[in-house]
Design an enzyme around this catalytic site. Sequence first.
Site, PDB file in Angstrom:
ATOM      1  N   TYR A   1       0.824  -1.215   0.000  1.00 55.73           N
ATOM      2  CA  TYR A   1       0.000   0.000   0.000  1.00 55.73           C
ATOM      3  C   TYR A   1       0.859   1.268   0.000  1.00 55.73           C
ATOM      4  O   TYR A   1       0.427   2.307  -0.517  1.00 55.73           O
ATOM      5  CB  TYR A   1      -1.025  -0.044   1.144  1.00 55.73           C
ATOM      6  CG  TYR A   1      -2.181  -0.952   0.767  1.00 55.73           C
ATOM      7  CD1 TYR A   1      -3.087  -0.572  -0.224  1.00 55.73           C
ATOM      8  CD2 TYR A   1      -2.310  -2.219   1.322  1.00 55.73           C
ATOM      9  CE1 TYR A   1      -4.108  -1.427  -0.619  1.00 55.73           C
ATOM     10  CE2 TYR A   1      -3.334  -3.077   0.929  1.00 55.73           C
ATOM     11  CZ  TYR A   1      -4.236  -2.665  -0.045  1.00 55.73           C
ATOM     12  OH  TYR A   1      -5.236  -3.502  -0.453  1.00 55.73           O
TER      13      TYR A   1
ATOM     14  N   VAL B   1      -9.616   3.227  -4.250  1.00 54.21           N
ATOM     15  CA  VAL B   1      -9.024   3.710  -3.013  1.00 54.21           C
ATOM     16  C   VAL B   1      -8.161   4.956  -3.269  1.00 54.21           C
ATOM     17  O   VAL B   1      -7.673   5.575  -2.334  1.00 54.21           O
ATOM     18  CB  VAL B   1      -8.224   2.587  -2.324  1.00 54.21           C
ATOM     19  CG1 VAL B   1      -9.167   1.460  -1.903  1.00 54.21           C
ATOM     20  CG2 VAL B   1      -7.114   2.024  -3.214  1.00 54.21           C
TER      21      VAL B   1
ATOM     22  N   ARG C   1       1.349   1.821  -3.584  1.00 54.25           N
ATOM     23  CA  ARG C   1       0.125   2.382  -4.192  1.00 54.25           C
ATOM     24  C   ARG C   1       0.019   3.882  -3.847  1.00 54.25           C
ATOM     25  O   ARG C   1      -0.402   4.692  -4.659  1.00 54.25           O
ATOM     26  CB  ARG C   1      -1.137   1.667  -3.692  1.00 54.25           C
ATOM     27  CG  ARG C   1      -1.151   0.152  -3.860  1.00 54.25           C
ATOM     28  CD  ARG C   1      -1.603  -0.272  -5.249  1.00 54.25           C
ATOM     29  NE  ARG C   1      -0.587  -0.037  -6.266  1.00 54.25           N
ATOM     30  CZ  ARG C   1       0.571  -0.704  -6.371  1.00 54.25           C
ATOM     31  NH1 ARG C   1       0.886  -1.654  -5.526  1.00 54.25           N
ATOM     32  NH2 ARG C   1       1.430  -0.425  -7.317  1.00 54.25           N
TER      33      ARG C   1
ATOM     34  N   CYS D   1      -7.043   1.541  13.269  1.00 50.36           N
ATOM     35  CA  CYS D   1      -6.607   0.530  14.237  1.00 50.36           C
ATOM     36  C   CYS D   1      -6.909  -0.872  13.720  1.00 50.36           C
ATOM     37  O   CYS D   1      -8.010  -1.142  13.253  1.00 50.36           O
ATOM     38  CB  CYS D   1      -7.340   0.769  15.548  1.00 50.36           C
ATOM     39  SG  CYS D   1      -6.974  -0.460  16.795  1.00 50.36           S
TER      40      CYS D   1
ATOM     41  N   HIS E   1     -14.624   0.831  -0.558  1.00 49.95           N
ATOM     42  CA  HIS E   1     -13.520  -0.097  -0.276  1.00 49.95           C
ATOM     43  C   HIS E   1     -12.362   0.586   0.463  1.00 49.95           C
ATOM     44  O   HIS E   1     -11.255   0.055   0.498  1.00 49.95           O
ATOM     45  CB  HIS E   1     -13.022  -0.741  -1.569  1.00 49.95           C
ATOM     46  CG  HIS E   1     -14.018  -1.705  -2.163  1.00 49.95           C
ATOM     47  ND1 HIS E   1     -13.987  -2.115  -3.474  1.00 49.95           N
ATOM     48  CD2 HIS E   1     -15.082  -2.344  -1.599  1.00 49.95           C
ATOM     49  CE1 HIS E   1     -14.990  -2.962  -3.702  1.00 49.95           C
ATOM     50  NE2 HIS E   1     -15.667  -3.107  -2.584  1.00 49.95           N
TER      51      HIS E   1
HETATM   52  N1  LIG Z   1      -7.363   3.014  -8.645  1.00 47.63           N
HETATM   53  C1  LIG Z   1      -7.727   2.213  -7.615  1.00 47.63           C
HETATM   54  O1  LIG Z   1      -8.086   2.698  -6.545  1.00 47.63           O
HETATM   55  C2  LIG Z   1      -7.719   0.710  -7.781  1.00 47.63           C
HETATM   56  C3  LIG Z   1      -6.944   0.110  -8.785  1.00 47.63           C
HETATM   57  C4  LIG Z   1      -6.965  -1.307  -8.906  1.00 47.63           C
HETATM   58  C5  LIG Z   1      -7.770  -2.071  -8.042  1.00 47.63           C
HETATM   59  N2  LIG Z   1      -8.522  -1.465  -7.094  1.00 47.63           N
HETATM   60  C6  LIG Z   1      -9.403  -2.289  -6.194  1.00 47.63           C
HETATM   61  O2  LIG Z   1      -9.575  -3.577  -6.753  1.00 47.63           O
HETATM   62  C7  LIG Z   1     -10.941  -3.905  -7.042  1.00 47.63           C
HETATM   63  C8  LIG Z   1     -11.048  -4.079  -8.553  1.00 47.63           C
HETATM   64  O3  LIG Z   1     -12.344  -4.223  -9.028  1.00 47.63           O
HETATM   65  P1  LIG Z   1     -12.846  -3.308 -10.238  1.00 47.63           P
HETATM   66  O4  LIG Z   1     -14.060  -3.968 -10.808  1.00 47.63           O
HETATM   67  O5  LIG Z   1     -12.909  -1.889  -9.809  1.00 47.63           O
HETATM   68  O6  LIG Z   1     -11.679  -3.345 -11.303  1.00 47.63           O
HETATM   69  P2  LIG Z   1     -11.181  -4.500 -12.245  1.00 47.63           P
HETATM   70  O7  LIG Z   1      -9.705  -4.314 -12.327  1.00 47.63           O
HETATM   71  O8  LIG Z   1     -11.717  -5.811 -11.859  1.00 47.63           O
HETATM   72  O9  LIG Z   1     -11.829  -4.121 -13.643  1.00 47.63           O
HETATM   73  C9  LIG Z   1     -11.448  -2.957 -14.316  1.00 47.63           C
HETATM   74  C10 LIG Z   1     -12.490  -2.664 -15.366  1.00 47.63           C
HETATM   75  O10 LIG Z   1     -12.176  -1.411 -15.948  1.00 47.63           O
HETATM   76  C11 LIG Z   1     -12.375  -1.490 -17.327  1.00 47.63           C
HETATM   77  N3  LIG Z   1     -11.527  -0.461 -17.957  1.00 47.63           N
HETATM   78  C12 LIG Z   1     -10.226  -0.548 -18.340  1.00 47.63           C
HETATM   79  N4  LIG Z   1      -9.828   0.626 -18.885  1.00 47.63           N
HETATM   80  C13 LIG Z   1     -10.890   1.466 -18.824  1.00 47.63           C
HETATM   81  C14 LIG Z   1     -11.110   2.815 -19.224  1.00 47.63           C
HETATM   82  N5  LIG Z   1     -10.134   3.552 -19.800  1.00 47.63           N
HETATM   83  N6  LIG Z   1     -12.334   3.362 -19.025  1.00 47.63           N
HETATM   84  C15 LIG Z   1     -13.333   2.636 -18.449  1.00 47.63           C
HETATM   85  N7  LIG Z   1     -13.186   1.361 -18.061  1.00 47.63           N
HETATM   86  C16 LIG Z   1     -11.972   0.778 -18.239  1.00 47.63           C
HETATM   87  C17 LIG Z   1     -12.045  -2.912 -17.722  1.00 47.63           C
HETATM   88  O11 LIG Z   1     -12.734  -3.259 -18.907  1.00 47.63           O
HETATM   89  C18 LIG Z   1     -12.550  -3.696 -16.492  1.00 47.63           C
HETATM   90  O12 LIG Z   1     -13.881  -4.091 -16.677  1.00 47.63           O
HETATM   91  C19 LIG Z   1     -11.753  -2.735  -6.546  1.00 47.63           C
HETATM   92  O13 LIG Z   1     -12.533  -3.197  -5.498  1.00 47.63           O
HETATM   93  C20 LIG Z   1     -10.755  -1.694  -6.053  1.00 47.63           C
HETATM   94  O14 LIG Z   1     -10.951  -1.401  -4.683  1.00 47.63           O
HETATM   95  C21 LIG Z   1      -8.507  -0.094  -6.933  1.00 47.63           C
HETATM   96 ZN   LIG Z   2      -7.305   1.042  18.623  1.00 49.91          ZN
END
Ligand SMILES: NC(=O)c1ccc[n+]([C@@H]2O[C@H](COP(=O)([O-])OP(=O)(O)OC[C@H]3O[C@@H](n4cnc5c(N)ncnc54)[C@H](O)[C@@H]3O)[C@@H](O)[C@H]2O)c1
Ligand SMILES: [Zn+2]
Length: 238
Positions: free
Chosen positions: A62, A99, A65, A123, A115
């Site tokens: 993290y 996130v 990230r 904590c 999320h």
């Molecule tokens: N930026 C972040 O905060 C981040 C990044 C990666 C993962 N995550 C976490 O992981 C989990 C992933 O699940 P999810 O369903 O959000 O993501 P996922 O990675 O499972 O799916 C990403 C989706 O985005 C689409 N995509 C790709 N490029 C795109 C664009 N330019 N415009 C629109 N759509 C596009 C893809 O087709 C795909 O369906 C989430 O719960 C999240 O909390 C967060």
């Molecule tokens: Zn505490």
Amino acid sequence: MKSAISVGAEDRVFVLTGAGISAESGLPTFRASDGLWAGHAIEDVCTPEAWERNPGLVWEFYSERRKQGATAQPNPAHVALAELEKQLGERFFLCTQNVDDLHERAGSVRLVHMHGELAKARCEWECGRPAIDDHAIYASLSEVGRCPCGGRLRPHIVFFGEIPLEMDRIQQEIQKATLMMVVGTSGSVYPAANFVHWARQGGARTVYVGPEPPLNASAFTHVVEGKAGEVLPGLFVF
Ligand SMILES: NC(=O)c1ccc[n+]([C@@H]2O[C@H](COP(=O)([O-])OP(=O)(O)OC[C@H]3O[C@@H](n4cnc5c(N)ncnc54)[C@H](O)[C@@H]3O)[C@@H](O)[C@H]2O)c1
Ligand SMILES: [Zn+2]
């Protein structure tokens, strides 16, 4: 011809965004690489078991990230949603699975992070104290602080298997919505993948925006295929 979604004076819009909306800002999605997130197996870095087994590795992941998130900039899709909120005020609500803080930095206010948030910590013992701002990049676990109760600070992130945040408010907002927009999420993480079904039950129009149909595509009344940053600006007509 460019798609158009009409938004009337009576409409209430609920938007759900996923990792795809931040892809054009340079943050990798996670299905993009066979279920790995930035090269890591999810079970090694975002589960309660990973935290128990190796909290140092979880913080390392993290911290990375956070570093990446700090250099990313909101893209035209984040900006388009912030502008839609300006038009609609209370009739707009944004729920993100992301996130990162790119929605806030684009100007969104009425939003929840179901999320969790990269820039916060809380904590590990859930002692009831609220999450605190934490932008630190930790080089080792020994640098990570403790809660006044003695628990170690953990990322304010909903790990896989944990219950998402703000679910009551999210459910209330979905019930009120007449239009649900879902952007850039694969439809594979629950309960978020069910939101479209809940909205349909309430009679709402449901629109998906992304380069490929999500797993739950059949639940949408309308799928607009394309990148969020290209589709969202100018999509809404009033
Ligand atoms: N930026 C972040 O905060 C981040 C990044 C990666 C993962 N995550 C976490 O992981 C989990 C992933 O699940 P999810 O369903 O959000 O993501 P996922 O990675 O499972 O799916 C990403 C989706 O985005 C689409 N995509 C790709 N490029 C795109 C664009 N330019 N415009 C629109 N759509 C596009 C893809 O087709 C795909 O369906 C989430 O719960 C999240 O909390 C967060
Ligand atoms: Zn505490």
